[in-house]
Design a protein around this motif. Sequence first.
Motif, PDB file in Angstrom:
ATOM      1  N   PHE A  74      -8.278  15.392  -6.462  1.00  0.00           N
ATOM      2  CA  PHE A  74      -7.659  15.939  -5.269  1.00  0.00           C
ATOM      3  C   PHE A  74      -6.608  14.979  -4.718  1.00  0.00           C
ATOM      4  CE2 PHE A  74     -11.979  17.534  -5.532  1.00  0.00           C
ATOM      5  CZ  PHE A  74     -11.819  18.905  -5.353  1.00  0.00           C
ATOM      6  N   ASP A  75      -5.584  15.554  -4.088  1.00  0.00           N
ATOM      7  CA  ASP A  75      -4.656  14.771  -3.292  1.00  0.00           C
ATOM      8  C   ASP A  75      -5.370  14.379  -2.009  1.00  0.00           C
ATOM      9  OD1 ASP A  75      -2.587  14.917  -0.853  1.00  0.00           O
ATOM     10  OD2 ASP A  75      -1.488  14.244  -2.620  1.00  0.00           O
ATOM     11  N   TRP A  76      -5.385  13.067  -1.684  1.00  0.00           N
ATOM     12  CA  TRP A  76      -6.182  12.612  -0.547  1.00  0.00           C
ATOM     13  C   TRP A  76      -5.705  13.201   0.773  1.00  0.00           C
ATOM     14  CZ3 TRP A  76      -4.453  10.342   3.853  1.00  0.00           C
ATOM     15  CH2 TRP A  76      -3.163   9.806   3.847  1.00  0.00           C
ATOM     16  N   LYS A  77      -4.408  13.442   0.891  1.00  0.00           N
ATOM     17  CA  LYS A  77      -3.841  13.829   2.178  1.00  0.00           C
ATOM     18  C   LYS A  77      -4.037  15.296   2.490  1.00  0.00           C
ATOM     19  CE  LYS A  77       0.334  13.010   4.940  1.00  0.00           C
ATOM     20  NZ  LYS A  77       1.707  12.438   4.914  1.00  0.00           N
TER      21      LYS A  77
ATOM     22  N   SER B 227       0.866  -1.179   0.000  1.00  0.00           N
ATOM     23  CA  SER B 227       0.000   0.000   0.000  1.00  0.00           C
ATOM     24  C   SER B 227       0.895   1.218   0.000  1.00  0.00           C
ATOM     25  CB  SER B 227      -0.921   0.009   1.226  1.00  0.00           C
ATOM     26  OG  SER B 227      -0.173   0.224   2.413  1.00  0.00           O
ATOM     27  N   ALA B 228       0.275   2.392   0.011  1.00  0.00           N
ATOM     28  CA  ALA B 228       1.063   3.619   0.004  1.00  0.00           C
ATOM     29  C   ALA B 228       1.897   3.758   1.270  1.00  0.00           C
ATOM     30  CB  ALA B 228       0.128   4.831  -0.141  1.00  0.00           C
ATOM     31  N   GLN B 229       1.484   3.055   2.336  1.00  0.00           N
ATOM     32  CA  GLN B 229       2.183   3.185   3.603  1.00  0.00           C
ATOM     33  C   GLN B 229       2.915   1.909   4.017  1.00  0.00           C
ATOM     34  OE1 GLN B 229      -1.192   3.984   3.329  1.00  0.00           O
ATOM     35  NE2 GLN B 229      -0.714   6.127   2.929  1.00  0.00           N
ATOM     36  N   SER B 230       2.880   0.869   3.228  1.00  0.00           N
ATOM     37  CA  SER B 230       3.376  -0.421   3.676  1.00  0.00           C
ATOM     38  C   SER B 230       4.162  -1.126   2.579  1.00  0.00           C
ATOM     39  CB  SER B 230       2.193  -1.304   4.121  1.00  0.00           C
ATOM     40  OG  SER B 230       2.620  -2.560   4.551  1.00  0.00           O
TER      41      SER B 230
ATOM     42  N   ASN C 182       1.605   6.435  -9.172  1.00  0.00           N
ATOM     43  CA  ASN C 182       2.696   6.637  -8.221  1.00  0.00           C
ATOM     44  C   ASN C 182       2.242   6.173  -6.836  1.00  0.00           C
ATOM     45  OD1 ASN C 182       4.858   7.433  -6.689  1.00  0.00           O
ATOM     46  ND2 ASN C 182       4.496   9.637  -6.914  1.00  0.00           N
ATOM     47  N   PRO C 183       2.616   4.957  -6.406  1.00  0.00           N
ATOM     48  CA  PRO C 183       2.150   4.464  -5.103  1.00  0.00           C
ATOM     49  C   PRO C 183       2.592   5.324  -3.930  1.00  0.00           C
ATOM     50  CG  PRO C 183       3.125   2.688  -6.417  1.00  0.00           C
ATOM     51  CD  PRO C 183       3.454   3.975  -7.113  1.00  0.00           C
ATOM     52  N   ALA C 184       3.657   6.094  -4.109  1.00  0.00           N
ATOM     53  CA  ALA C 184       4.193   6.872  -2.996  1.00  0.00           C
ATOM     54  C   ALA C 184       3.209   7.913  -2.486  1.00  0.00           C
ATOM     55  CB  ALA C 184       5.501   7.550  -3.420  1.00  0.00           C
ATOM     56  N   ASN C 185       2.350   8.446  -3.362  1.00  0.00           N
ATOM     57  CA  ASN C 185       1.403   9.468  -2.905  1.00  0.00           C
ATOM     58  C   ASN C 185      -0.018   8.932  -2.767  1.00  0.00           C
ATOM     59  OD1 ASN C 185       0.529   9.329  -5.551  1.00  0.00           O
ATOM     60  ND2 ASN C 185       1.566  11.209  -6.185  1.00  0.00           N
ATOM     61  N   GLY C 186      -0.167   7.611  -2.821  1.00  0.00           N
ATOM     62  CA  GLY C 186      -1.463   7.010  -2.543  1.00  0.00           C
ATOM     63  C   GLY C 186      -2.483   7.202  -3.640  1.00  0.00           C
ATOM     64  N   TYR C 187      -3.726   6.959  -3.270  1.00  0.00           N
ATOM     65  CA  TYR C 187      -4.835   7.051  -4.225  1.00  0.00           C
ATOM     66  C   TYR C 187      -5.359   8.479  -4.302  1.00  0.00           C
ATOM     67  CZ  TYR C 187      -5.517   1.959  -4.654  1.00  0.00           C
ATOM     68  OH  TYR C 187      -5.372   0.622  -4.929  1.00  0.00           O
ATOM     69  N   GLU C 188      -5.496   8.983  -5.521  1.00  0.00           N
ATOM     70  CA  GLU C 188      -6.143  10.271  -5.716  1.00  0.00           C
ATOM     71  C   GLU C 188      -7.664  10.108  -5.608  1.00  0.00           C
ATOM     72  OE1 GLU C 188      -2.228  10.468  -6.617  1.00  0.00           O
ATOM     73  OE2 GLU C 188      -3.558   9.257  -7.860  1.00  0.00           O
TER      74      GLU C 188
ATOM     75  N   ILE D  45     -18.263   9.842  -6.387  1.00  0.00           N
ATOM     76  CA  ILE D  45     -16.885   9.953  -5.926  1.00  0.00           C
ATOM     77  C   ILE D  45     -16.168   8.649  -6.238  1.00  0.00           C
ATOM     78  CG2 ILE D  45     -15.387  10.516  -3.977  1.00  0.00           C
ATOM     79  CD1 ILE D  45     -17.899  11.550  -2.509  1.00  0.00           C
ATOM     80  N   ALA D  46     -14.943   8.748  -6.735  1.00  0.00           N
ATOM     81  CA  ALA D  46     -14.133   7.561  -7.030  1.00  0.00           C
ATOM     82  C   ALA D  46     -12.706   7.808  -6.571  1.00  0.00           C
ATOM     83  CB  ALA D  46     -14.161   7.244  -8.523  1.00  0.00           C
ATOM     84  N   SER D  47     -11.955   6.720  -6.360  1.00  0.00           N
ATOM     85  CA  SER D  47     -10.574   6.862  -5.918  1.00  0.00           C
ATOM     86  C   SER D  47      -9.734   5.737  -6.492  1.00  0.00           C
ATOM     87  CB  SER D  47     -10.495   6.852  -4.390  1.00  0.00           C
ATOM     88  OG  SER D  47      -9.180   7.136  -3.937  1.00  0.00           O
ATOM     89  N   ALA D  48      -8.511   6.081  -6.889  1.00  0.00           N
ATOM     90  CA  ALA D  48      -7.574   5.108  -7.445  1.00  0.00           C
ATOM     91  C   ALA D  48      -6.197   5.757  -7.517  1.00  0.00           C
ATOM     92  CB  ALA D  48      -8.019   4.656  -8.837  1.00  0.00           C
ATOM     93  N   ASP D  49      -5.202   4.948  -7.838  1.00  0.00           N
ATOM     94  CA  ASP D  49      -3.852   5.479  -8.043  1.00  0.00           C
ATOM     95  C   ASP D  49      -3.800   6.060  -9.453  1.00  0.00           C
ATOM     96  OD1 ASP D  49      -1.207   6.126  -7.976  1.00  0.00           O
ATOM     97  OD2 ASP D  49      -0.468   4.074  -7.840  1.00  0.00           O
ATOM     98  N   LEU D  50      -4.354   7.242  -9.589  1.00  0.00           N
ATOM     99  CA  LEU D  50      -4.567   7.853 -10.898  1.00  0.00           C
ATOM    100  C   LEU D  50      -3.265   8.104 -11.644  1.00  0.00           C
ATOM    101  CD1 LEU D  50      -6.910   8.936 -12.665  1.00  0.00           C
ATOM    102  CD2 LEU D  50      -6.609  11.148 -11.551  1.00  0.00           C
ATOM    103  N   ASP D  51      -2.250   8.563 -10.928  1.00  0.00           N
ATOM    104  CA  ASP D  51      -0.987   8.912 -11.588  1.00  0.00           C
ATOM    105  C   ASP D  51       0.007   7.758 -11.624  1.00  0.00           C
ATOM    106  OD1 ASP D  51      -0.202   8.783  -8.961  1.00  0.00           O
ATOM    107  OD2 ASP D  51       0.433  10.880  -8.793  1.00  0.00           O
TER     108      ASP D  51
END
Length: 725
Positions: free
Chosen positions: A533-536, A71-74, A516-522, A508-514
């Motif tokens: 949007f950036d989720w964070k 995941s983006a954090q693991s 890049n796993p480092a910044n998580g799902y947009e 509303i939808a969410s995925a790793d749009l770009d």
Amino acid sequence: MSASWQRILGLMITSFWLFVGCSGAKKIDVGGTCILNSDCNQGLVCTWGICHVACHTSADCQPGQSCIIASAQSTVCESPTSCIYNSDCQTGLICAVDQQCRKQCQTDGDCTSGQTCTSTQTCAELSQVDSNNNLLVPDGGVSGSGGASGAGDSGGSISPNPDGPPDLPADLSGSSGGGGVTGTATGGTIVTGGTAVVGGTKATGGAPPTAGTTASGGSKQSGGTTPTGGSAPKGGTTTTTSGTMPTGGVTTTSGGARPYAGVPSTPVNGVPVLRSSFTSIASVVGTPGMRLGDINGDGKMEIVMGQPMPQPGAYTPQQVVCVTAYDLKGKQLWQYGTPGTSHGASSDIPIQVYDMDGDGKSEVFANMSDSEMTVLDGTTGKLVRTIPLPQAGSNDSIAFANLRGKGWPQDILVKTRYSQNWAIVGIDDTTTTPPTKAGTVLWHHAFLPSDSSGSDRGTGHYPLVYDWNGDGKDEVMAGYFFLQSDGTQVWTTNTTSSPALTLHADAIASADLDGNPANGYEIVVSGSHAAAFDWKTGTQLWQDNNTVDNQGVGIGDYRPDLPGLEVVVLDCLGPLDATGRDSNVLLGQHDNLLWKETRSDYGWITMTENMNNWPGDGTDLILSYHRGGTTPPTLYDGNDNVVAQFPHTGDLVDNVQHADLCGDGKEEVIVYNETGVWIFSNGDCDLDAAPAQPSIPQQFHLYNWSQYTGWITPDVKFYTPGSQH
């Protein structure tokens, strides 16, 4: 020692161990089940419910293990996992061509240090690929090169089958047959007739398949069975060959005749095969009230239909008056409530199917009043319990979430039509002292003073929940508001930074749009306009201005030739009457316009969403239905080409559900309206066969279904503790 002293000593020992147990629970070692990182020993992290060794590269892992981005954090050490279908793999991984669960990628940067992104876009160790960056198959071969494509003849007319369903339109003409699809050997022998065998005898370098033959009568036979479970190579073709259709059962392909239910055949030129149709739901149907799930634990999907009451107005939530369960052939299993006279609804019908108690059988949750939620036993249809709602009128929708860090979602988000959201406990929690009762309010968020104050910048139609920060608890995107699991608002848009985003959020939808796993799902919100949007931080990445009024949204890899993922939005062009039109619009990851649909017929109430794995190769396609006019439900590819259509009788303001009904990894399509149900497959699918697996995983887009589409890409799936898997 006397009996009295024995009792006293026993109590002292028991008290000591209770003290030890409460003051410092034993930490869990590698491979043990967990919920939080703190459950695991030092240096371990809780990923997929299991304690793993954290890593930076595969050198940090035991021999034979790989360091993968979970995941983006693991980033954790994981042993090889064999697979056939994507669903065999943990969330975030796919079944690669070597039948191992792997992380998808587009470049080496998507993998951990020292790994490579292979030619089929999965991460692998350098020792697992050849000099051309192809994955080595288990016996040492490599993925083969493509063979010649087979030629096709023109299709014949489609004529009704006297043994098939009587209610399918008979005036559908056959389409012209195109050339066969280029075949690719994936380390296995290509069998004449088109069936690609994965993991069979090694074809050195990939033996090229021969061009297929055409059947007599002018009917072009489609390619053979597509191997399931793997991801289609980016920019490549699926692993099929043109060839003679395998025989068996009644043959219905001569002269272009349409295959019907019970015929074990691959569809001609991609035409869907009608597997089942029935009209038994007509008296109790609700549109859009169909839900799917394994309600009796038999390893197969059942249909649950919620019938709505007449809706008093746009700002009043729906209620369910009757719930009826069916098998996939239309046999009624049970009914709760009294059928009414209303069948259609302009908003969500508040009913869901989900295994909250974790026994492997899904319950049915329905808001049958404005003050309490009804929970029914999936097997019998009998009342199990009711859950008090926090306020009269908070019965607009039902969304399941894991807000307290439980092993699976056991909390519920409820809302009024537009002004307020609540998070409540979904089932009695006996782990607390005193026990926490179902219906206990965890938090409340007021968006607007009341529902009478309008809908702009309110709750939106349906919240999206996901663990964006990887802490084991879901966050909530409600409208244009991002909330922590405890209900604390993290960020929201405002009229200064986003002046065009002033209406309510439709989807509303969410995925790793770009990619890049480092910044998580947009996060993409579709309202007056679509915006990412950036989720964070809530930083707006882009806002699309190619549309008039956004409605549905889907995210998928619709264009494998382009980097990242694409976003499809439904633009309601209007006018909102019989002469109105709507249009699908495809955007690149950075809001670059790829195409805008031009409709030749009328219709402005389309539902558009992502559908995965209709072909069996992991492909994302665009599903549009409820189109009105003369257009039936349709699957489109990323170039706006029609992949398949699903014709049926009755109103074309229809509704659709899609799920793997046959256990082969591919999704089937269920079309329904106020007169009947039609179930279509792509190729072989025996609805009467024994289940392929003993249990079906819970699937996000099914248990948190909404006609205001969006969801998570890839779809989140998991098994509850009582499931056999």
